[in-house]
Scaffold this motif. Structure first.
Motif, PDB file in Angstrom:
ATOM      1  N   ARG A 130       0.889  -1.169   0.000  1.00  0.00           N
ATOM      2  CA  ARG A 130       0.000   0.000   0.000  1.00  0.00           C
ATOM      3  C   ARG A 130       0.921   1.211   0.000  1.00  0.00           C
ATOM      4  NH1 ARG A 130      -5.072   1.683  -1.193  1.00  0.00           N
ATOM      5  NH2 ARG A 130      -5.532   3.519   0.015  1.00  0.00           N
ATOM      6  N   VAL A 131       0.821   2.054  -1.028  1.00  0.00           N
ATOM      7  CA  VAL A 131       1.733   3.179  -1.193  1.00  0.00           C
ATOM      8  C   VAL A 131       0.993   4.497  -0.987  1.00  0.00           C
ATOM      9  CG1 VAL A 131       3.330   4.321  -2.778  1.00  0.00           C
ATOM     10  CG2 VAL A 131       3.119   1.826  -2.811  1.00  0.00           C
ATOM     11  N   THR A 132       1.608   5.361  -0.219  1.00  0.00           N
ATOM     12  CA  THR A 132       1.085   6.702   0.038  1.00  0.00           C
ATOM     13  C   THR A 132       2.158   7.698  -0.391  1.00  0.00           C
ATOM     14  OG1 THR A 132      -0.179   5.899   1.926  1.00  0.00           O
ATOM     15  CG2 THR A 132       0.209   8.251   1.828  1.00  0.00           C
ATOM     16  N   ARG A 133       1.788   8.681  -1.225  1.00  0.00           N
ATOM     17  CA  ARG A 133       2.750   9.664  -1.741  1.00  0.00           C
ATOM     18  C   ARG A 133       2.321  11.077  -1.370  1.00  0.00           C
ATOM     19  NH1 ARG A 133       1.971   6.080  -6.118  1.00  0.00           N
ATOM     20  NH2 ARG A 133       3.835   4.848  -6.525  1.00  0.00           N
ATOM     21  N   PHE A 134       3.336  11.939  -1.245  1.00  0.00           N
ATOM     22  CA  PHE A 134       3.078  13.335  -0.893  1.00  0.00           C
ATOM     23  C   PHE A 134       3.966  14.265  -1.709  1.00  0.00           C
ATOM     24  CE2 PHE A 134       2.000  10.821   2.790  1.00  0.00           C
ATOM     25  CZ  PHE A 134       0.772  11.342   3.162  1.00  0.00           C
ATOM     26  N   ASP A 135       3.391  15.409  -2.077  1.00  0.00           N
ATOM     27  CA  ASP A 135       4.126  16.500  -2.719  1.00  0.00           C
ATOM     28  C   ASP A 135       4.786  17.288  -1.589  1.00  0.00           C
ATOM     29  OD1 ASP A 135       4.982  18.825  -3.972  1.00  0.00           O
ATOM     30  OD2 ASP A 135       3.025  19.310  -4.841  1.00  0.00           O
ATOM     31  N   ILE A 136       6.106  17.373  -1.599  1.00  0.00           N
ATOM     32  CA  ILE A 136       6.793  18.090  -0.519  1.00  0.00           C
ATOM     33  C   ILE A 136       7.672  19.222  -1.059  1.00  0.00           C
ATOM     34  CG2 ILE A 136       6.661  16.202   1.144  1.00  0.00           C
ATOM     35  CD1 ILE A 136       9.601  15.537   0.416  1.00  0.00           C
ATOM     36  N   ARG A 137       7.311  19.740  -2.240  1.00  0.00           N
ATOM     37  CA  ARG A 137       8.035  20.904  -2.751  1.00  0.00           C
ATOM     38  C   ARG A 137       7.983  22.028  -1.723  1.00  0.00           C
ATOM     39  NH1 ARG A 137       4.847  22.832  -6.858  1.00  0.00           N
ATOM     40  NH2 ARG A 137       3.258  21.419  -6.133  1.00  0.00           N
ATOM     41  N   GLN A 138       8.965  22.864  -1.735  1.00  0.00           N
ATOM     42  CA  GLN A 138       9.089  24.027  -0.848  1.00  0.00           C
ATOM     43  C   GLN A 138       9.215  23.630   0.629  1.00  0.00           C
ATOM     44  OE1 GLN A 138       5.672  26.328  -2.353  1.00  0.00           O
ATOM     45  NE2 GLN A 138       7.194  27.753  -3.186  1.00  0.00           N
ATOM     46  N   SER A 139       9.745  22.432   0.863  1.00  0.00           N
ATOM     47  CA  SER A 139       9.889  21.967   2.250  1.00  0.00           C
ATOM     48  C   SER A 139      10.859  22.835   3.045  1.00  0.00           C
ATOM     49  CB  SER A 139      10.329  20.511   2.293  1.00  0.00           C
ATOM     50  OG  SER A 139      11.598  20.339   1.691  1.00  0.00           O
ATOM     51  N   THR A 140      11.911  23.344   2.410  1.00  0.00           N
ATOM     52  CA  THR A 140      12.882  24.175   3.130  1.00  0.00           C
ATOM     53  C   THR A 140      12.204  25.422   3.689  1.00  0.00           C
ATOM     54  OG1 THR A 140      14.679  23.358   1.743  1.00  0.00           O
ATOM     55  CG2 THR A 140      15.081  25.405   2.946  1.00  0.00           C
ATOM     56  N   ALA A 141      11.394  26.084   2.881  1.00  0.00           N
ATOM     57  CA  ALA A 141      10.684  27.283   3.346  1.00  0.00           C
ATOM     58  C   ALA A 141       9.672  26.930   4.433  1.00  0.00           C
ATOM     59  CB  ALA A 141       9.984  27.971   2.174  1.00  0.00           C
ATOM     60  N   ALA A 142       8.994  25.805   4.282  1.00  0.00           N
ATOM     61  CA  ALA A 142       7.998  25.386   5.280  1.00  0.00           C
ATOM     62  C   ALA A 142       8.674  25.063   6.611  1.00  0.00           C
ATOM     63  CB  ALA A 142       7.216  24.181   4.762  1.00  0.00           C
ATOM     64  N   MET A 143       9.823  24.381   6.569  1.00  0.00           N
ATOM     65  CA  MET A 143      10.528  24.034   7.815  1.00  0.00           C
ATOM     66  C   MET A 143      11.067  25.282   8.503  1.00  0.00           C
ATOM     67  SD  MET A 143       9.902  20.913   8.018  1.00  0.00           S
ATOM     68  CE  MET A 143       8.859  20.294   6.708  1.00  0.00           C
ATOM     69  N   LYS A 144      11.515  26.265   7.712  1.00  0.00           N
ATOM     70  CA  LYS A 144      11.983  27.535   8.302  1.00  0.00           C
ATOM     71  C   LYS A 144      10.822  28.258   8.979  1.00  0.00           C
ATOM     72  CE  LYS A 144      16.044  28.316   5.517  1.00  0.00           C
ATOM     73  NZ  LYS A 144      16.723  29.104   4.510  1.00  0.00           N
ATOM     74  N   ALA A 145       9.647  28.223   8.373  1.00  0.00           N
ATOM     75  CA  ALA A 145       8.465  28.854   8.980  1.00  0.00           C
ATOM     76  C   ALA A 145       8.108  28.163  10.294  1.00  0.00           C
ATOM     77  CB  ALA A 145       7.284  28.817   8.009  1.00  0.00           C
ATOM     78  N   LEU A 146       8.235  26.834  10.332  1.00  0.00           N
ATOM     79  CA  LEU A 146       7.974  26.086  11.559  1.00  0.00           C
ATOM     80  C   LEU A 146       8.984  26.487  12.638  1.00  0.00           C
ATOM     81  CD1 LEU A 146       6.554  23.822  13.180  1.00  0.00           C
ATOM     82  CD2 LEU A 146       8.151  22.217  12.098  1.00  0.00           C
ATOM     83  N   GLU A 147      10.254  26.553  12.293  1.00  0.00           N
ATOM     84  CA  GLU A 147      11.288  26.956  13.253  1.00  0.00           C
ATOM     85  C   GLU A 147      11.017  28.351  13.799  1.00  0.00           C
ATOM     86  OE1 GLU A 147      15.124  26.557  11.380  1.00  0.00           O
ATOM     87  OE2 GLU A 147      14.749  24.446  10.923  1.00  0.00           O
ATOM     88  N   THR A 148      10.606  29.262  12.930  1.00  0.00           N
ATOM     89  CA  THR A 148      10.294  30.631  13.360  1.00  0.00           C
ATOM     90  C   THR A 148       9.146  30.628  14.358  1.00  0.00           C
ATOM     91  OG1 THR A 148      11.077  31.546  11.273  1.00  0.00           O
ATOM     92  CG2 THR A 148       9.566  32.917  12.562  1.00  0.00           C
ATOM     93  N   ARG A 149       8.096  29.874  14.076  1.00  0.00           N
ATOM     94  CA  ARG A 149       6.963  29.782  15.011  1.00  0.00           C
ATOM     95  C   ARG A 149       7.414  29.233  16.358  1.00  0.00           C
ATOM     96  NH1 ARG A 149       1.409  29.895  13.505  1.00  0.00           N
ATOM     97  NH2 ARG A 149       1.173  30.353  11.306  1.00  0.00           N
TER      98      ARG A 149
END
Length: 167
Positions: A130-149
Motif C-alpha cells: 500500500r503506497v502513500t505519496r506526498f508532494d513536498i516541494r518548498q519543504s525548506t521554506a515550510a521548515m523555516k516557517a515552523l522553526e520561526t513559530r
C-alpha cells in the motif's frame, strides 16, 4: 480548492491560523503545546512534522489507510527523488484515523530536506504494498516557517524552563 478544504478539516482540531507555503500548511496547535507543518495528498492522507514547546522535540507523523494495532511497529519503505530507506513507524489510532509516527526521524528529515516528492510503501499480508505519496516541494521554506513559530513560542506554564540563560 479541494486540498484547502481537506486541510481545514484535518487541521481544525489542532490548529488556528494557518500559513500556506506551496503544498504545506504551517500552524500552531490549539492546546498551545507547539506548532506543526503538514501536507495533504490527493487521497486525503496527511504527512507532517509536529514540534512540542516543553520538550523542545519534534516528530514526523502521517495518516494512512492501512490497518494497524495501537502501539505496534511496522517496517515501511521510504522512497523519494533523493533516495530510499527502510524506516519503522509506530501506530497510534487517534479520532478513528491510523496515525503513524516515524521512529527513524533523521531519515525522514533528510529525505524531506532533499526531495520534492516522497512516498511510503507498507508491506501488506497479501504480498502487495500500500503506497502513500506526498508532494513536498518548498519543504525548506515550510521548515523555516515552523522553526520561526517555535522560536516565538514561550514555554508552557506548569513546567520550569530549562533554557540556558545569563544572569
Amino acid at each position: 480548492m479541494k486540498s484547502v478544504l481537506v486541510a481545514a478539516t484535518l487541521f481544525a482540531s489542532v490548529a488556528h491560523a494557518q500559513t500556506a507555503i506551496g503544498p504545506w500548511y504551517v500552524s500552531d496547535m490549539n492546546d498551545g503545546a507547539g506548532s506543526f507543518v503538514g501536507t495533504i495528498n490527493d487521497s486525503g492522507g496527511m504527512f507532517g512534522k509536529y514540534c512540542y514547546v516543553n520538550s523542545q522535540s519534534c516528530v514526523w507523523m502521517m495518516t494512512a489507510d492501512v490497518g494497524c494495532e495501537a502501539g505496534s511497529e511496522y517496517p515501511v519503505l521510504l522512497n523519494s527523488d533523493s533516495g530510499a530507506a527502510l524506516v519503522t513507524v509506530s501506530c497510534k489510532p487517534i479520532d478513528g484515523k491510523n496515525r503513524y509516527f516515524f521512529n527513524s526521524y533523521t531519515d525522514v528529515d533528510d529525505a524531506v530536506a532533499r526531495s520534492s516528492r516522497i512516498g511510503f510503501a507498507f508491506p501488506m499480508e497479501s504480498g502487495q504494498f500500500r503506497v502513500t505519496r506526498f508532494d513536498i516541494r518548498q519543504s525548506t521554506a515550510a521548515m523555516k516557517a515552523l522553526e520561526t513559530r517555535m522560536r516565538k513560542r514561550p514555554e508552557r506554564p506548569g513546567r520550569p524552563a530549562t533554557r540556558d540563560t545569563t544572569l
